[in-house]
Design a protein around this motif. Structure first.
Motif, PDB file in Angstrom:
ATOM      1  N   ARG A  49       0.809  -1.225   0.000  1.00 41.46           N
ATOM      2  CA  ARG A  49       0.000   0.000   0.000  1.00 41.46           C
ATOM      3  C   ARG A  49       0.843   1.276   0.000  1.00 41.46           C
ATOM      4  O   ARG A  49       0.385   2.333  -0.449  1.00 41.46           O
ATOM      5  CB  ARG A  49      -0.924  -0.029   1.216  1.00 41.46           C
ATOM      6  N   ALA A  77      -1.826  -5.862   0.776  1.00 41.87           N
ATOM      7  CA  ALA A  77      -2.819  -4.781   0.812  1.00 41.87           C
ATOM      8  C   ALA A  77      -4.229  -5.350   1.000  1.00 41.87           C
ATOM      9  O   ALA A  77      -4.541  -6.457   0.535  1.00 41.87           O
ATOM     10  CB  ALA A  77      -2.742  -3.974  -0.479  1.00 41.87           C
ATOM     11  N   HIS A 108      -2.011  -6.915   6.289  1.00 41.69           N
ATOM     12  CA  HIS A 108      -1.892  -5.528   6.748  1.00 41.69           C
ATOM     13  C   HIS A 108      -2.979  -5.147   7.773  1.00 41.69           C
ATOM     14  O   HIS A 108      -2.699  -4.481   8.770  1.00 41.69           O
ATOM     15  CB  HIS A 108      -1.936  -4.584   5.543  1.00 41.69           C
ATOM     16  N   GLY A 274     -10.602  -1.080   4.617  1.00 46.57           N
ATOM     17  CA  GLY A 274      -9.778  -0.678   3.487  1.00 46.57           C
ATOM     18  C   GLY A 274     -10.575  -0.258   2.266  1.00 46.57           C
ATOM     19  O   GLY A 274     -10.013  -0.110   1.181  1.00 46.57           O
TER      20      GLY A 274
END
Ligand SMILES: NC(=O)C1=CN([C@@H]2O[C@H](COP(=O)(O)OP(=O)(O)OC[C@H]3O[C@@H](n4cnc5c(N)ncnc54)[C@H](OP(=O)(O)O)[C@@H]3O)[C@@H](O)[C@H]2O)C=CC1
Ligand SMILES: O=C(O)C(=O)[C@@H](O)[C@H](O)C(=O)CO
Length: 292
Positions: A49, A77, A108, A274
């Motif tokens: 990311r 990510a 993540h 996200g």
């Protein structure tokens, strides 16, 4: 330079102190990491990311250091969670880094709304079994996220990278990690600079003839955390690494422990998935920040 190492649960070792590169612009990253390696850092923390894996890889390649002298962490990510997509994303990361093997690969964020944790972990386990990563772990996992993973995992995560600094110490989560043989890696360890003006910390620093950042990094090391302060400033990089020549007393450690106020800087791991809307001001993920 003789830096402390920690042994991960699966016998991999990693330096206890590393350099983080979140928010380092891609075009500056090669130079920043080159400065870090010259200062003596032997562990670099990046993520797909961050968009700067290429700069990390370029600095490593130009450094003349042997591959096994530098410990490289990158992270999957959030949109790439899932079995096939994890394998594809990993291929992209190693290609961008210019490496064959990553030392530590982390999920993540738990992204509970995506429901892909176990599929993702199965792919991570396969990458480890194939020798493409030396160790696998997670980031931003709370105890209930870890419990779900530990129930199903063949290989346990060796690291949980979480926000820890004097204003957000996460004592219960660190204890949960320790109970399960998971090492705590402290991100935003300086509170992104917010803790460096605190009078308790400046007071200790003044008495010991050290800087506030050195006191905070030292506090992390003495707690047993892996710690990855970020700086783009060569003098600060060197300063943050120069923490082995002094020790905090039990009283100083206790004084810093007393600064905890649950002041989270990042997203709330239960609320952040996200998705683009999570990044907007006023989103539940950000409201969760305020709620601690
Ligand atoms: N897994 C995750 O979700 C997350 C992981 N991370 C990781 O953790 C790393 C560190 O966290 P980060 O959020 O960057 O914040 P940090 O707590 O490391 O703080 C970085 C800030 O502190 C400043 N600083 C650094 N050293 C000093 C010093 N000696 N004196 C004064 N100021 C100093 C830097 O300035 P300057 O650079 O201008 O010198 C920068 O503004 C990240 O780079 C990333 O690798 C971070 C957030 C989330
Ligand atoms: O820095 C990181 O590693 C982070 O996850 C966050 O601080 C950042 O906002 C992000 O990348 C969210 O996906």
């Amino acid at each position: 330079m003789n830096q402390p190492q920690v042994t991960l649960d699966d016998r991999t070792t990693m330096p206890q102190l590393g350099l983080g590169v979140f928010q380092v612009p891609p075009e500056d990253t090669e130079q920043v990491v080159a400065h870090g390696l010259a200062a003596g850092y032997r562990s670099i923390d990046t993520a797909a990311r961050y968009g700067n894996e290429a700069g990390v890889g370029a600095a490593l390649a130009a450094s003349g250091l042997a591959r096994d002298e530098v410990f490289v962490t990158t992270k999957l990510a959030n949109p790439d969670q899932g079995y096939d997509s994890t394998l594809t994303a990993f291929d992209a990361s190693v290609q961008t880094l210019g490496l064959d093997v990553v030392d530590l690969y982390l999920i993540h964020w738990p992204c509970p709304g995506r429901g892909e944790t176990l599929n993702t972990w199965r792919a991570m386990e396969e990458l480890r079994a194939a020798g493409r990563v030396r160790a696998i772990g997670v980031s931003n996992f709370l105890p209930h996220h870890l419990a779900e993973l530990l129930d199903a995992a063949e290989v346990r995560p060796v690291v949980n990278q979480i926000e820890v600094h004097p204003y957000h110490q996460q004592k219960e989560l660190r204890a949960f990690n320790a109970e399960h043989g998971i090492l705590t890696e402290a991100y935003s360890p300086l509170g992104q600079g917010a803790v460096l003006d605190d009078p308790v910390i400046t007071g200790i620093a003044g008495r010991l003839g050290r800087t506030p950042a050195q006191v905070v990094v030292r506090w992390h090391l003495q707690l047993g955390n892996v710690v990855i302060p970020k700086s783009v400033t060569p003098s600060r990089m060197a300063e943050n690494l120069d923490v082995l020549g002094f020790e905090l007393s039990a009283a100083d450690m206790a004084a810093i422990d007393g600064l905890d106020r649950g002041a989270r800087i990042g997203f709330h791991p239960d609320l952040f998935n996200g998705y683009p809307e999570d990044f907007e001001e006023g989103s539940p993920a950000r409201t969760g920040v305020a709620a601690g």
